[in-house]
Write a protein that holds these residues in place. Structure first.
Motif, mmCIF file in Angstrom:
data_model
loop_
_atom_site.group_PDB
_atom_site.id
_atom_site.type_symbol
_atom_site.label_atom_id
_atom_site.label_comp_id
_atom_site.label_asym_id
_atom_site.label_seq_id
_atom_site.Cartn_x
_atom_site.Cartn_y
_atom_site.Cartn_z
ATOM 1 N N TYR A 96 0.617 -1.213 -0.127
ATOM 2 C CA TYR A 96 -0.002 -0.057 0.028
ATOM 3 C C TYR A 96 0.814 1.357 -0.243
ATOM 4 C CZ TYR A 96 -2.824 -3.741 2.238
ATOM 5 O OH TYR A 96 -3.585 -4.634 2.499
ATOM 6 N N GLU A 97 0.198 2.280 -0.525
ATOM 7 C CA GLU A 97 0.873 3.650 -0.060
ATOM 8 C C GLU A 97 0.724 3.982 1.279
ATOM 9 O OE1 GLU A 97 -1.040 6.669 -2.637
ATOM 10 O OE2 GLU A 97 -0.209 5.801 -4.801
ATOM 11 N N TRP A 98 1.588 4.909 1.632
ATOM 12 C CA TRP A 98 1.591 5.197 3.203
ATOM 13 C C TRP A 98 0.466 5.358 3.862
ATOM 14 C CZ3 TRP A 98 0.418 8.950 6.407
ATOM 15 C CH2 TRP A 98 1.075 8.849 7.846
ATOM 16 N N GLY A 99 -0.664 6.349 3.222
ATOM 17 C CA GLY A 99 -1.787 6.912 3.665
ATOM 18 C C GLY A 99 -2.836 5.481 3.692
ATOM 19 N N PRO A 100 -3.032 4.898 2.765
ATOM 20 C CA PRO A 100 -3.873 3.632 2.839
ATOM 21 C C PRO A 100 -3.181 2.629 3.724
ATOM 22 C CG PRO A 100 -3.824 4.301 0.559
ATOM 23 C CD PRO A 100 -2.547 5.163 1.092
ATOM 24 N N ALA A 101 -1.926 2.512 3.828
ATOM 25 C CA ALA A 101 -1.152 1.612 4.800
ATOM 26 C C ALA A 101 -1.890 1.784 6.214
ATOM 27 C CB ALA A 101 -0.004 1.372 4.628
ATOM 28 N N ASN A 102 -1.758 2.923 6.451
ATOM 29 C CA ASN A 102 -2.098 3.540 8.025
ATOM 30 C C ASN A 102 -3.582 3.351 8.161
ATOM 31 O OD1 ASN A 102 0.296 4.848 9.851
ATOM 32 N ND2 ASN A 102 0.837 4.782 7.844
ATOM 33 N N HIS A 103 -4.348 3.578 7.029
ATOM 34 C CA HIS A 103 -5.794 3.319 7.201
ATOM 35 C C HIS A 103 -6.007 1.971 7.272
ATOM 36 C CE1 HIS A 103 -9.966 4.127 6.450
ATOM 37 N NE2 HIS A 103 -10.108 3.403 5.439
ATOM 38 N N TYR A 104 -5.268 0.992 6.811
ATOM 39 C CA TYR A 104 -5.668 -0.441 7.131
ATOM 40 C C TYR A 104 -5.354 -0.762 8.564
ATOM 41 C CZ TYR A 104 -4.016 -5.371 7.064
ATOM 42 O OH TYR A 104 -3.705 -6.757 7.367
ATOM 43 N N CYS A 105 -4.438 -0.083 9.351
ATOM 44 C CA CYS A 105 -4.327 -0.387 10.698
ATOM 45 C C CYS A 105 -5.561 0.261 11.286
ATOM 46 C CB CYS A 105 -2.957 0.453 10.993
ATOM 47 S SG CYS A 105 -1.295 -0.449 10.471
ATOM 48 N N ALA A 106 -5.983 1.464 11.090
ATOM 49 C CA ALA A 106 -7.150 2.098 11.682
ATOM 50 C C ALA A 106 -8.303 1.223 11.518
ATOM 51 C CB ALA A 106 -7.288 3.560 11.180
ATOM 52 N N HIS A 203 4.087 7.719 -1.919
ATOM 53 C CA HIS A 203 3.466 6.936 -2.912
ATOM 54 C C HIS A 203 4.053 5.556 -3.135
ATOM 55 C CE1 HIS A 203 6.738 8.737 -5.388
ATOM 56 N NE2 HIS A 203 6.539 7.679 -6.115
ATOM 57 N N HIS A 204 5.187 5.262 -2.727
ATOM 58 C CA HIS A 204 5.664 3.884 -2.636
ATOM 59 C C HIS A 204 4.706 2.780 -2.115
ATOM 60 C CE1 HIS A 204 9.438 4.976 -4.759
ATOM 61 N NE2 HIS A 204 9.648 6.121 -3.942
ATOM 62 N N LEU A 205 4.989 1.405 -2.441
ATOM 63 C CA LEU A 205 4.120 0.604 -2.088
ATOM 64 C C LEU A 205 4.907 -0.435 -1.182
ATOM 65 C CD1 LEU A 205 2.204 -0.369 -5.492
ATOM 66 C CD2 LEU A 205 1.543 1.372 -3.651
ATOM 67 N N LYS A 206 4.441 -0.642 0.180
ATOM 68 C CA LYS A 206 4.910 -1.394 1.127
ATOM 69 C C LYS A 206 3.793 -1.881 1.899
ATOM 70 C CE LYS A 206 8.764 1.675 1.305
ATOM 71 N NZ LYS A 206 9.357 1.251 0.212
#
Length: 218
Positions: A96-106, A203-206
């Protein structure tokens, strides 16, 4: 005794579900995940608190309790007052990009956020997970705002493990990608520099490691 074991195994197999990409069974004494070599307890309760949760196409469990560090359900590991969730163990290895990755956590529930690495001990623990799982990199909850770096937890930021090098061959953070490296990733020897912190364009995916305070939410 043999007949009892066969009967128990038959009952357990009949109730097979999935934990991440691995099958688990409810059997005598709780829930068991099946790695190679046999059953392994992941939930010590004999029923009741388990609720299946469909997440990213997989079924994981909620309400797990610690068993020697390994915890069933959304929590992959508990360490020094925090619970941790490793996204790649639950979503088929998505990035995921950083924003969606952190949304995943939330979306995991109350109290979850991108991991905030607040001590040397926690940093070494995170390194051990990344190295043990052979992850190439992960996002954290760290980001750069107007007045400097901050953690999603709100704890004071300390630059404990910035790499001595990067794509430009200079110490991190270097903000080299068009001046927009505002997100903190941990990379696994990407520049032959060990498992270290890097500022990276968001924007990188991780994948991501998520964290919550177990003393509050566990």
């Amino acid at each position: 005794m043999k007949a009892v074991f066969v009967l128990a195994a038959t009952i357990a197999m009949a109730t097979a579900q999935y934990y991440g990409s691995r099958p688990f069974w409810r059997g005598p004494g709780g829930y068991f995940v099946a790695p190679s070599g046999g059953f392994r307890p992941i939930y010590g309760g004999g029923g009741g608190g388990f609720q299946p949760l469909h997440f990213g196409g997989f079924v994981v469990s909620q309400g797990g309790h610690s068993v020697g560090g390994f915890v069933g359900g959304l929590v992959d590991y508990s360490y020094r007052g925090s619970d941790y969730h490793f996204s790649w163990r639950h979503d088929g290895g998505q990035e995921y990009e950083w924003g969606p990755a952190n949304h995943y956590c939330a979306k995991l529930g109350p109290g979850w956020y991108g991991v905030s690495i607040e001590s040397y001990d926690e940093d070494k623990f995170i390194d051990s997970i990344i190295g043990g799982d052979k992850a190439k990199y992960i996002w954290t909850g760290g980001s750069f705002e107007r007045y400097g770096w901050k953690w999603a937890s709100g704890a004071p930021f300390q630059g404990l493990d910035w790499s001595y090098t990067g794509g430009a061959g200079i110490p991190q953070p270097d903000n080299r990608e068009d001046g927009k490296e505002f997100c903190l990733a941990v990379l696994n020897n990407f520049y032959q520099d060990g498992i270290t912190w890097h500022d990276v364009a968001c924007h990188h995916l991780k994948p991501i490691i998520c964290e919550r305070r177990s003393r509050i939410y566990g």
